[in-house]
Design an enzyme around this catalytic site. Structure first.
Site, PDB file in Angstrom:
ATOM      1  N   SER A 132       0.863  -1.195   0.000  1.00 49.55           N
ATOM      2  CA  SER A 132       0.000   0.000   0.000  1.00 49.55           C
ATOM      3  C   SER A 132       0.892   1.235   0.000  1.00 49.55           C
ATOM      4  O   SER A 132       2.012   1.190   0.541  1.00 49.55           O
ATOM      5  CB  SER A 132      -0.859   0.013   1.273  1.00 49.55           C
ATOM      6  OG  SER A 132      -1.469   1.274   1.437  1.00 49.55           O
ATOM      7  N   TYR A 145      -1.021  -0.802  10.329  1.00 55.55           N
ATOM      8  CA  TYR A 145      -1.160  -1.088   8.889  1.00 55.55           C
ATOM      9  C   TYR A 145       0.073  -0.592   8.129  1.00 55.55           C
ATOM     10  O   TYR A 145       0.632  -1.305   7.282  1.00 55.55           O
ATOM     11  CB  TYR A 145      -2.431  -0.407   8.389  1.00 55.55           C
ATOM     12  CG  TYR A 145      -2.797  -0.708   6.954  1.00 55.55           C
ATOM     13  CD1 TYR A 145      -3.362  -1.941   6.612  1.00 55.55           C
ATOM     14  CD2 TYR A 145      -2.600   0.224   5.945  1.00 55.55           C
ATOM     15  CE1 TYR A 145      -3.721  -2.221   5.292  1.00 55.55           C
ATOM     16  CE2 TYR A 145      -2.955  -0.040   4.632  1.00 55.55           C
ATOM     17  CZ  TYR A 145      -3.514  -1.269   4.305  1.00 55.55           C
ATOM     18  OH  TYR A 145      -3.867  -1.534   2.999  1.00 55.55           O
TER      19      TYR A 145
HETATM   20  P1  NAP Z   1     -11.095  -6.702   1.488  1.00 56.09           P
HETATM   21  O1  NAP Z   1     -12.190  -6.444   0.498  1.00 56.09           O
HETATM   22  O2  NAP Z   1     -11.297  -6.334   2.914  1.00 56.09           O
HETATM   23  O3  NAP Z   1     -10.713  -8.263   1.381  1.00 56.09           O
HETATM   24  C1  NAP Z   1      -9.725  -8.802   2.204  1.00 56.09           C
HETATM   25  C2  NAP Z   1      -9.532 -10.258   1.861  1.00 56.09           C
HETATM   26  O4  NAP Z   1      -8.521 -10.788   2.755  1.00 56.09           O
HETATM   27  C3  NAP Z   1     -10.786 -11.096   2.050  1.00 56.09           C
HETATM   28  O5  NAP Z   1     -10.884 -12.042   1.001  1.00 56.09           O
HETATM   29  C4  NAP Z   1     -10.529 -11.820   3.385  1.00 56.09           C
HETATM   30  O6  NAP Z   1     -11.130 -13.085   3.472  1.00 56.09           O
HETATM   31  C5  NAP Z   1      -9.015 -11.995   3.309  1.00 56.09           C
HETATM   32  N1  NAP Z   1      -8.464 -12.252   4.648  1.00 56.09           N
HETATM   33  C6  NAP Z   1      -8.526 -11.455   5.743  1.00 56.09           C
HETATM   34  N2  NAP Z   1      -7.907 -12.054   6.776  1.00 56.09           N
HETATM   35  C7  NAP Z   1      -7.446 -13.247   6.322  1.00 56.09           C
HETATM   36  C8  NAP Z   1      -6.731 -14.316   6.920  1.00 56.09           C
HETATM   37  N3  NAP Z   1      -6.360 -14.283   8.210  1.00 56.09           N
HETATM   38  N4  NAP Z   1      -6.415 -15.389   6.160  1.00 56.09           N
HETATM   39  C9  NAP Z   1      -6.809 -15.449   4.864  1.00 56.09           C
HETATM   40  N5  NAP Z   1      -7.471 -14.457   4.241  1.00 56.09           N
HETATM   41  C10 NAP Z   1      -7.800 -13.381   4.967  1.00 56.09           C
HETATM   42  O7  NAP Z   1      -9.748  -5.986   1.067  1.00 56.09           O
HETATM   43  P2  NAP Z   1      -9.303  -5.241  -0.282  1.00 56.09           P
HETATM   44  O8  NAP Z   1      -9.674  -3.835  -0.171  1.00 56.09           O
HETATM   45  O9  NAP Z   1      -9.689  -6.033  -1.480  1.00 56.09           O
HETATM   46  O10 NAP Z   1      -7.714  -5.292  -0.088  1.00 56.09           O
HETATM   47  C11 NAP Z   1      -6.913  -6.346  -0.579  1.00 56.09           C
HETATM   48  C12 NAP Z   1      -5.466  -6.026  -0.291  1.00 56.09           C
HETATM   49  O11 NAP Z   1      -5.119  -4.784  -0.909  1.00 56.09           O
HETATM   50  C13 NAP Z   1      -5.166  -5.862   1.202  1.00 56.09           C
HETATM   51  O12 NAP Z   1      -3.900  -6.412   1.486  1.00 56.09           O
HETATM   52  C14 NAP Z   1      -5.154  -4.354   1.383  1.00 56.09           C
HETATM   53  O13 NAP Z   1      -4.349  -3.970   2.472  1.00 56.09           O
HETATM   54  C15 NAP Z   1      -4.558  -3.908   0.069  1.00 56.09           C
HETATM   55  N6  NAP Z   1      -4.879  -2.523  -0.257  1.00 56.09           N
HETATM   56  C16 NAP Z   1      -6.181  -2.138  -0.434  1.00 56.09           C
HETATM   57  C17 NAP Z   1      -6.440  -0.812  -0.738  1.00 56.09           C
HETATM   58  C18 NAP Z   1      -7.849  -0.314  -0.970  1.00 56.09           C
HETATM   59  O14 NAP Z   1      -8.019   0.879  -1.206  1.00 56.09           O
HETATM   60  N7  NAP Z   1      -8.857  -1.171  -0.930  1.00 56.09           N
HETATM   61  C19 NAP Z   1      -5.396   0.098  -0.866  1.00 56.09           C
HETATM   62  C20 NAP Z   1      -4.093  -0.330  -0.684  1.00 56.09           C
HETATM   63  C21 NAP Z   1      -3.852  -1.654  -0.389  1.00 56.09           C
HETATM   64  P3  NAP Z   1     -12.638 -13.254   4.031  1.00 56.09           P
HETATM   65  O15 NAP Z   1     -13.527 -12.579   3.054  1.00 56.09           O
HETATM   66  O16 NAP Z   1     -12.789 -14.730   4.036  1.00 56.09           O
HETATM   67  O17 NAP Z   1     -12.654 -12.594   5.373  1.00 56.09           O
END
Ligand code: NAP
Length: 235
Positions: A132, A145
């Site tokens: 990120s 984070y």
């Molecule tokens: P999200 O919609 O909250 O999805 C998170 C995913 O991680 C879900 O599939 C969840 O599974 C899984 N997860 C959480 N804890 C876990 C564990 N202990 N073991 C296995 N799986 C686990 O997140 P997102 O926004 O798509 O983000 C995805 C990645 O991109 C993250 O690493 C986030 O930090 C990064 N990111 C996101 C943004 C943004 O703006 N969205 C920006 C920068 C970076 P369940 O559904 O089964 O709980």
């Protein structure tokens, strides 16, 4: 056929990555806690959804073994699973610090260490870590984070150095604000403030991040890099 593991592949950015790699003919194992079952029927290629808690070394190692026993190889690992537990550092509870480090950083380390055992034998492989921009810049209320995502960048660069001679590339992607459940939780006033600071005047899409993942799977002369995708937020 190439094979991939995508952690957190059941929703958000991970789901888009799964769909994009599947469209390119990759067979995919989705590791997450609970949300991936709906996806298998939408994919063209053979796929698996395995309930894996990435912070458990045992859970990760048995899931990677299951994939390799069945499919015989592992070409691509995308460490995408991640959580937030925000709060100002001075008031942050130990549990909230630890939970974020355990999943976002230690989880990626466990998955990488297990995948690398297979990739080293193949003398081929690609790891992509979803970090990120917060891991590069820090952010108010996100000490846990930011530390986890900064650590992931350091892990990326170290693994890239250690693994290059085995023909294994390791890169990171640093998204800014992408439309997902994670950013929906921000609330409109905060979102409006952020939008004012993004030169391209919009949040990114999950498909734009997936496209970058796809590019990095094929970019054979790129390793140890952090590719920022943030609409110009941190120019
Ligand atoms: P999200 O919609 O909250 O999805 C998170 C995913 O991680 C879900 O599939 C969840 O599974 C899984 N997860 C959480 N804890 C876990 C564990 N202990 N073991 C296995 N799986 C686990 O997140 P997102 O926004 O798509 O983000 C995805 C990645 O991109 C993250 O690493 C986030 O930090 C990064 N990111 C996101 C943004 C943004 O703006 N969205 C920006 C920068 C970076 P369940 O559904 O089964 O709980």
């Amino acid at each position: 056929m190439k094979t991939a593991v995508v952690t957190g592949g059941g929703r958000g950015i991970g789901e888009a990555i799964v769909k994009r790699l599947d469209a390119e003919g990759v067979q995919i194992a989705i590791f997450d806690l609970q949300s991936a079952n709906h996806l298998s029927s939408q994919l063209k290629n053979p796929s698996k959804t395995i309930s894996v808690d990435v912070k458990s070394e045992e859970s990760v190692s048995s899931a990677i073994k299951e994939v390799v026993n069945e499919w015989g190889r592992l070409d691509i690992l995308v460490n995408n699973a991640g959580i937030t537990k925000d709060g100002l550092a001075i008031r942050m509870k130990d549990d909230d610090w630890q939970a974020v480090l355990d999943i976002n950083l230690t989880g990626a380390f466990y998955c990488s260490r297990e995948a690398l055992k297979v990739m080293m034998k193949q003398r081929e492989g690609v790891i992509i870590n979803i970090s990120s921009v917060i891991g590069m810049r820090g952010n108010m209320g996100q000490a846990n984070y930011a530390a986890s995502k900064g650590g992931l960048i350091a892990l990326t660069k170290t693994l890239a150095k250690e693994m290059a001679e085995r023909n294994i590339r390791v890169n990171a992607i640093a998204p800014g604000f992408i439309e997902t459940e994670m950013t929906k939780r921000l609330g409109q006033p905060v979102k409006d403030e952020i939008l004012k600071r993004i030169p391209l005047k919009r949040f990114g899409t999950i498909d734009e991040v997936a496209e970058l993942v796809s590019f990095l799977t094929k970019a054979e002369y790129i390793t140890g890099q952090v590719i920022v995708i943030d609409g110009g937020l941190f120019i």
